[in-house]
Design a protein around this motif. Structure first.
Motif, PDB file in Angstrom:
ATOM      1  N   LYS A 256       8.457  -7.081  -0.685  1.00  0.00           N
ATOM      2  CA  LYS A 256       7.792  -7.961  -1.742  1.00  0.00           C
ATOM      3  C   LYS A 256       6.658  -7.238  -2.663  1.00  0.00           C
ATOM      4  O   LYS A 256       6.279  -7.517  -3.946  1.00  0.00           O
ATOM      5  CB  LYS A 256       6.978  -9.121  -0.807  1.00  0.00           C
ATOM      6  N   ASN A 257       5.845  -6.299  -1.552  1.00  0.00           N
ATOM      7  CA  ASN A 257       5.054  -5.534  -2.570  1.00  0.00           C
ATOM      8  C   ASN A 257       5.543  -4.575  -3.521  1.00  0.00           C
ATOM      9  O   ASN A 257       5.071  -4.476  -4.687  1.00  0.00           O
ATOM     10  CB  ASN A 257       4.361  -4.671  -1.421  1.00  0.00           C
TER      11      ASN A 257
ATOM     12  N   GLY B 281       4.465  -5.065  -7.244  1.00  0.00           N
ATOM     13  CA  GLY B 281       4.019  -3.626  -8.065  1.00  0.00           C
ATOM     14  C   GLY B 281       4.841  -3.558  -9.339  1.00  0.00           C
ATOM     15  O   GLY B 281       4.385  -3.089 -10.498  1.00  0.00           O
TER      16      GLY B 281
ATOM     17  N   ILE C 170      -2.116 -11.438  -5.549  1.00  0.00           N
ATOM     18  CA  ILE C 170      -2.231 -10.925  -4.137  1.00  0.00           C
ATOM     19  C   ILE C 170      -3.260 -11.749  -3.301  1.00  0.00           C
ATOM     20  O   ILE C 170      -3.064 -11.768  -2.258  1.00  0.00           O
ATOM     21  CB  ILE C 170      -2.642  -9.820  -4.198  1.00  0.00           C
TER      22      ILE C 170
END
Lengths: 175, 84, 154, 94, 118, 524, 87, 115, 114
Positions: free
Chosen positions: D2-3, D7, I23
């Motif tokens: 997911k990161n 990104g 985030i």
């Protein structure tokens, strides 16, 4: 009713100051004066209960405002300059000895307390931290307390102010 | 040229404030940073010759935005939860 | 709970000043930076200053939510009706119909840079006032609602 | 995983949005005809000195009506979620 | 020419004090002492900067341009008064809040308010 | 005199009347609930009347332009401006008039329905005002000819919609749905504004016609296109940006959900307006067309498959709404993909677009009808859970009939209107790419299957003891539903009439970019 | 002559950036509010000076708005910190 | 007359009137068949009960099929598909935003490559 | 390129806001991110209208010179109002959600899913 008029007058004065230089009647134009009148009535209708607390019309006396202006320009400004040089010195050297002390000025009106508190905040190494709601005693944070002075239970105004005695001036203005 | 320096300083402050808004875990601090951000944004509008917008941003950003954010924080919680 | 005496007194003193300044901005919207929205926001911030200085019960007994709500609705109605009147003159919605009415609201102005005169620009000052009172009502009502939301129960 | 997606998304959006800094030139707009009209004719058509206010209330007055409507909407919405609700107004949600 | 000098001097003093104030809030050890630096010094510096502007407006009025520079000076003065007033009140509010939230003055030699509260 | 003024200012009145109604609603609400209900219904009726007259005007005399603040409504370009419009201009062409009509019809149905469905809750003044404001937002979006004005109405649409979704606080769950809707649509709106800023920065214009005549498709224009396209598609609920749709639709009051469908179709209209009128042939239409087609196919398939396992009846219908949006995207996307090829456009592109556009109004009608029936069931039983419902066919006969009409229409069963538009889409898409048409048919079958399940579990079966007290829905609700179902049947029996009168002009208005520009700028 | 004003604004801008250090470092929320107040004062000063630098006297109104209103935000934060905001 | 009701779809056409006529005819035929049925059927008697190999007829509420069970077979058959699709609907607002912006990034790439 | 500083900062603010929304899990923080995006768009709008050496579009006591473009300023004003209205409404929603759910973490505010 008096409150309404006093507030309206004050509002009109502020409006005049704001619109200075707009025309030929004195410094103002005709329309600005009319608009100012209307606005001051509206403002007075909204804010009279806040601007003038119950039955205290001392500040409606113009002479007191003259003294206030004089106070702001001469003693207050000199004290302030003095204070700033003092703080500047402490900023550079970092030599401080702070503490919170109690000060009993003996003022009665709210406006006087406000003036004194703000004066204290803006002048030598002092900062109003708290206030006793009944007795109007101020708790003052001092950046540099003299050696041994912290033993004193109650500070006199002359321990705090060096050049001018603010409470005297403010008593003259506000009481 | 000197205008550019002024603008550069204000814009730098703007970006720093924005990054700090994201960085703070304490939402109250983030709200304070938002206030500063709002001031600097208004100053930038002022420099860009938009005084109307600057007044609007001043009137909104100085008092109201901080006020409603603080009230929302009072209505919820002060600290962001730590990710597990 | 209300804040300390010093803050309350300062708010009392500043409140009329902010009001006057806000109305000044509203009225001079067509001459100086500002206008209905900005002035309304300034006045609303004045109200918000009172809200912060006093406690919620103290505020609600002096300033009613209903009154501020009515102010807002009044401003909106004034705004839209001012725009609608233009239809009666055979022109379209939002036309500046007061431009032809005469010297009361429409002083002839010098074009180009000039010091400015309050009674110019026809319908624009009226709309400024309308938007001003709308915004002052709306923003202070929103803050009051959110204040009521910080209580423990609904 | 997911990161990585976050990104990549941020990176592509960065490239896309930051292109504004390359594609346009600050202080030198390409076309200015509409705003020239406002600056040169606005004062005589509306009589207001502040061109921004002229635009807000005259040339684009309808936008301002919309904006006021948005504010009205927000007030109504905030009032509705904080309103006092009746006894039988709680619905069951499972 | 004298006016120019006065303006320069006022601006210089103002900037100096503002710089000292910023330095102060960076150097001082706790929130109360930082408030000292912030309130007094930056307000004082801004007063001098405003004075420079007022003097500038006054010189222009002397040269015969009345209306706009009169309003410049007057509005600057109003901003000045408002700033001094609100800064002082705001500083008091913050100091009080900091004390109520339990922040003790760090290197303090005496704290009467804390004694009263306890 | 009066009549003349009204006829001259129809586009302005179309917005001004419901706005005035909304602003005055809280004040009138002080006088009492009955007066307020009467007022809002009257305002809505007036709006519908204006919309009908406006549509007739558009269809008889071509695109109606209205310049705000000018001496005359058609004075789009001031004499001394050098040929550019400077004011806000409403440009109501056949497509816009079509959307206007559909929105105000559904609005009236919803308003009538609300008279009883909202009667048990507090805060009704705000409810009705927001309902009118939502209608204002939709009408403004479809009428305007100005990009920034479009953004403003988009925001009105979003905020009014979000506030209404959160109307029944419902232990906070409804507010959660409203929050999701509001955050996403605000972010989308801001990106739309970013795109508008990019367009403005290059061409110094906000009017769609002027922008369309100047646009170059520079890289910045591409960025703006992507932002507009994706943000508006998200607002329309296209997969994979549909996640807010079931949340918001299922938690809103049913009447609002019916209107939210139209609200998201207004965003769909925005997509079409951007790609066809604003960019037109300058964009690489094959790529964009395929993007829209893929979004459409994904929407159709994912929507319907997600609908099948749902237990909440409104959530299920919300997924169907996503699925049906896919048909519209598919139809119009096919039209876009062949935009540059006149031959193909003539042979099937136009038909596909007509199918997609026809589906818009059909979907507004039958999906509105279905949500209203779901609301009626919820109103009487207090639950939306399909596993608990059952046997209501004994007591809610009219609701059952309306539900059957809606369900058959959405599944594309003749002779209801869903079949007509789907048929047009199938046949034309089959010529474009057979696979797509097959997917569309499969989705249609799955839709039918899903609604058979809903029908079975709500209405069939024995009378259940917990619903023994349930009675027929109140009359205003039935009138609201009846209005929509009447239209569903009518549109199904006379499809060609509707296509001839409304749809063909709308499709050709979309394709005809030059005509749009000429109607605003004059000449051409 | 006008350059002096711009130099002053540049110095003020640099001071604003410096103040950000306190915003970042300030261990508690009151410290950050101190930074807020400082930035507010410096902004007002910059605005006053800039209006002279641009030769547009009507700009000073913005500075007045700031001087008047910014402390409302400060008061809200103070009210929260002092635990007095119980509605 | 019929032409006005016929929907022309470019390659084909559809006539709802004819369809309705056919439907009505079919309905009439069905009605006729129904009328030809058993005449001595009476409601409310033992005749209503179905004959289940002599077993006792269960309560109606027990045989009523609830919604969750109706397409059990279908969802079970497409288990692989659903087990991937349903978890995507996480309900977390950040994910919603991520999907939105992710699609935007993807379309950026597609348009950028195509141009 | 370097002189495009306001554009770059505006774009950066938009991106920072987007990152915040992606985030950060706290709902209030997400709304702050939304406000950042809005501020970035406002800054972009205003700086689009700037003309080198221009003066503000106000004729009252104006010095001579070319004026900056006024339309964007009107648009920005509108957007600021819309922004404050949206922020207030969203924060009200978050407050109600916190009261009902006991949390303002987006990971836990997910009764609606599937």
């Amino acid at each position: 009713m008096i409150a309404f008029l006093v507030t309206a007058g004050f509002a009109f004065l502020i409006y005049l100051v704001l619109t200075a230089g707009s025309g030929t009647i004195g410094l103002w134009s005709q329309v600005e004066l009319i608009a100012g009148g209307v606005i001051s009535l509206i403002v007075a209708a909204i804010s009279r209960n806040y601007f003038c607390r119950m039955g205290d019309y001392r500040m409606a006396n113009p002479l007191r405002w003259v003294i206030l202006g004089f106070y702001a320009v001469i003693p207050f400004f000199i004290e302030m300059a003095h204070a700033n040089i003092d703080v500047a010195y402490r900023v550079i050297t970092g030599r401080i000895r702070p503490g919170i002390v109690k000060l009993s000025p003996g003022l009665k009106t709210d406006f006087g307390v406000l003036l004194l508190a703000n004066s204290i905040t803006l002048t030598p190494g002092t900062l109003t931290v708290g206030i006793d709601e009944e007795t109007n005693d101020l708790y003052v944070h001092m950046i540099n307390i003299g050696m041994g002075a912290e033993k004193k239970e109650l500070f006199e105004p002359k321990d705090v102010f060096s050049l001018f005695q603010f409470p005297e001036w403010i008593r003259r203005i506000a009481e | 040229m000197i205008e550019l320096v002024v603008q550069g300083a204000v814009l730098t402050g703007l970006v720093i404030a924005a990054v700090l808004i994201i960085h703070f875990r304490d939402l109250l601090s983030a709200a304070v940073a938002f206030g500063i951000f709002s001031f600097l944004l208004s100053l930038e509008f002022y420099i860009l010759q938009a005084p109307d917008v600057a007044i609007a941003e001043a009137g909104i950003g100085a008092g109201l935005t901080t006020a409603i954010f603080v009230m929302a924080i009072r209505g919820t919680q002060r600290m962001e939860e730590v990710e597990e | 709970m209300n804040m300390s005496k010093i803050v309350r007194e300062a708010a009392n003193l500043l409140f009329p000043f902010i009001l006057v300044f806000g109305f000044y901005i509203v009225l001079h919207g067509h001459l100086t930076p500002g206008g209905g929205f900005q002035g309304g926001a300034v006045i609303a911030t004045g109200f918000v200053l009172l809200f912060v200085a006093y406690s919620y019960p103290q505020i609600t007994e002096r300033i009613g939510v209903g009154a501020l709500h009515n102010t807002e609705t009044l401003g909106l109605l004034l705004f839209i009706v001012t725009a609608l009147i233009a239809l009666g003159f055979g022109v379209t919605f939002f036309t500046n119909w007061m431009l032809d009415i005469g010297p009361i609201l429409n002083n002839p102005v010098a074009f180009g840079p000039n010091p400015g005169d309050l009674n110019t620009a026809g319908v624009i000052p009226v709309m400024n006032i309308a938007v001003g009172i709308e915004v002052l009502g709306a923003l202070s009502v929103i803050v009051l609602y959110m204040m009521s939301g910080t209580k423990e129960t609904i | 995983m997911k990161n990585l997606v976050i990104g990549a998304t941020v990176l592509i959006l960065c490239l896309g949005i930051l292109y504004v800094g390359v594609g346009l030139e600050f202080g030198v707009p390409l076309f200015t005809d509409m705003d020239e009209y406002f600056v040169s004719h606005g004062q005589e058509q509306t009589g207001g000195n502040n061109i921004v206010t002229d635009i807000v209330f005259d040339f684009r007055g309808f936008d301002t009506l919309g904006e006021a409507t948005v504010l009205f909407t927000a007030v109504l919405g905030a009032g509705l979620v904080f309103r006092k609700r009746g006894e039988d107004e709680e619905y069951e949600y499972e | 020419m004298i006016a120019d000098t006065i303006i320069m001097v006022c601006l210089g003093i103002g900037l100096l004090f503002n710089a000292l104030g910023v330095l102060g809030i960076l150097r001082f050890p706790d929130v109360y002492t930082r408030l000292h630096a912030e309130t007094k010094t930056t307000t004082f510096g801004t007063i001098f900067i405003s004075l420079a502007v007022i003097v500038y407006g006054a010189t222009r009025i002397m040269q015969g341009e009345t209306a706009m520079y009169l309003s410049l000076s007057v509005h600057t003065f109003i901003a000045l008064v408002a700033l001094a007033f609100t800064n002082a009140t705001g500083a008091h509010a913050i100091a009080r809040a900091a004390h109520r939230s339990g922040q003790v003055p760090k290197p303090a030699v005496v704290d009467r308010l804390q004694e009263v509260r306890e | 005199m009066m009549q003349e003024i009204i006829l001259q200012n129809l586009p302005a009145l179309l917005l001004a009347v419901p706005m005035l109604g909304a602003f005055a609603t809280p004040l009138i609400g002080r006088a009492g609930g009955g007066a307020r209900n009467l007022w809002t219904v009257a305002v809505m009726l007036a709006t519908l009347a204006i919309a009908i007259v406006l549509t007739a005007q558009v269809l008889s005399s071509g695109t109606v332009v209205y310049t705000f603040g000018a001496g005359a409504a058609d004075l789009t370009v001031p004499a001394d401006s050098g040929g550019i419009p400077v004011r806000i201009i409403f440009t109501v062409d056949a497509m816009g008039a079509f959307m206007t009509l559909s929105a105000s019809i559904v609005g009236l149905g919803v308003m009538l329905y609300s008279l009883s469905s909202a009667s048990r809750s507090t805060g009704q003044n705000g409810y009705y005002a927001l309902l009118l404001l939502l209608v204002v937002g939709i009408l403004g979006m479809v009428c305007t000819g100005d990009m920034f004005n479009f953004f403003v109405f988009l925001e009105i649409n979003s905020l009014a919609g979000a506030a209404l979704v959160a109307y029944r606080v419902d232990k906070g769950v409804a507010v959660e749905g409203g929050l999701k809707y509001a955050v996403l649509s605000t972010l989308g709106g801001l990106l739309v504004l970013f795109a508008i800023a990019l367009l403005y920065g290059q061409y110094d214009a906000l009017n769609i016609a002027v922008l369309a005549s100047r646009i170059q498709f520079t890289p910045l224009d591409q960025i703006a296109l992507v932002m507009l396209l994706v943000a508006l598609a998200m607002k329309a609920g296209a997969v994979p940006m549909h996640f807010w749709t079931p949340d918001a639709y299922s938690m809103a009051p049913s009447a609002i959900t019916a209107l939210l469908v139209v609200a998201s179709q207004a965003s769909l209209y925005g997509v079409f307006r951007v790609v066809f009128t604003l960019y037109g042939l300058t964009l690489n239409y094959v790529t964009i067309g395929w993007i829209i087609i893929i979004l459409g196919v994904l929407s159709m398939f994912v929507g319907v498959t997600m609908a099948i396992p749902q237990k909440d009846v409104k959530r299920l219908m919300a997924y169907h709404a996503v699925s049906q949006t896919g048909y519209m995207l598919l139809g119009v996307g096919v039209g876009l993909a062949v935009l540059g090829n006149p031959q193909l456009l003539d042979s099937y592109g136009v038909i596909a677009m007509e199918g997609g556009i026809f589906h818009i109004i059909n979907h507004a009608m039958y999906k509105g009808l279905l949500f209203l029936t779901a609301g009626a069931i919820f109103y009487r039983t207090g639950t939306r859970n399909l596993n608990q419902l059952g046997g209501l066919g004994h007591s809610m006969k009219w609701t059952m009939v309306f539900f059957i009409i809606g369900a058959l229409a959405i599944a594309g069963i003749p002779p209801f209107n869903g079949f007509a538009s789907k048929l047009m889409i199938y046949e034309s898409v089959f010529l474009f790419n057979p696979l797509l048409a097959i997917i569309a048919m499969v989705v249609s079958i799955l839709t039918l299957a899903s609604f058979v399940k809903v029908f079975h579990s709500i209405f069939m079966g024995p009378r259940l003891p917990e619903y023994a007290e349930v009675r027929e829905a109140p009359t205003p609700m039935l009138i609201g539903m009846g209005l929509l179902s009447l239209l569903v049947v009518l549109f199904g029996i006379f499809p060609q009439e509707v296509v001839d009168i409304l749809i063909t002009p709308a499709a050709s208005a979309l394709i005809d970019q030059g005509g749009y520009i000429a109607s605003v700028l004059g000449g051409a | 002559m006008t350059d002096i004003w711009f130099v002053a604004v540049a110095v003020l801008g640099a001071l604003i950036v410096l103040t950000m250090v306190r915003l970042l470092a300030g261990p508690t929320a009151p410290d950050r509010v101190v930074a807020l107040d400082t930035v507010n004062t410096l902004t007002v000063a910059s605005m006053i000076v800039l209006s002279v630098a641009y030769g547009q006297t009507v700009f000073v109104d913005v500075a007045i708005v700031y001087a008047l209103l910014s402390f409302v935000g400060t008061l809200y934060v103070a009210k929260y910190l002092g635990g007095e905001m119980s509605a | 007359m019929l032409d006005t009701y016929t929907l022309q779809t470019g390659t084909g056409f559809w006539d709802p009137v004819v369809w309705i006529v056919v439907f009505l005819v079919a309905f009439l035929i069905a009605l006729a068949i129904w009328l030809l049925g058993e005449k001595d059927y009476r409601r409310g008697t033992q005749q209503v009960k179905p004959f289940l190999s002599g077993n006792v007829e269960p309560e109606k509420a027990d045989v009523h099929m609830r919604a969750g069970n109706l397409y059990w077979g279908f969802t079970e058959a497409m288990k692989g598909y659903y087990s991937r699709l349903v978890p995507l609907h996480t309900g977390v607002l950040n994910d919603y935003v991520l999907w939105f912006l992710g699609v935007m990034a993807l379309v950026f790439v597609i348009v950028g490559v195509a141009a | 390129m370097f002189f495009n500083l306001p554009f770059i900062v505006a774009a950066l603010l938009v991106i920072l806001g987007i990152i915040t929304m992606l985030i950060k899990r706290n709902l209030i923080k997400m709304i702050m991110g939304l406000s950042l995006v809005e501020a970035g768009v406002n800054l972009l709008l205003v700086s689009l209208g700037y003309r080198a050496g221009g003066i503000a579009p106000i004729f009252t006591n104006a010095p001579a010179g070319v004026m900056v473009m006024p339309t964007v300023q009107a648009m920005t004003l509108t957007n600021i109002v819309i922004g404050i209205a949206t922020t207030a409404l969203l924060l009200s929603f978050v407050m109600v959600i916190y009261r009902m759910y006991g949390t303002a973490n987006a990971n836990k505010v997910r009764k609606l899913r599937g």
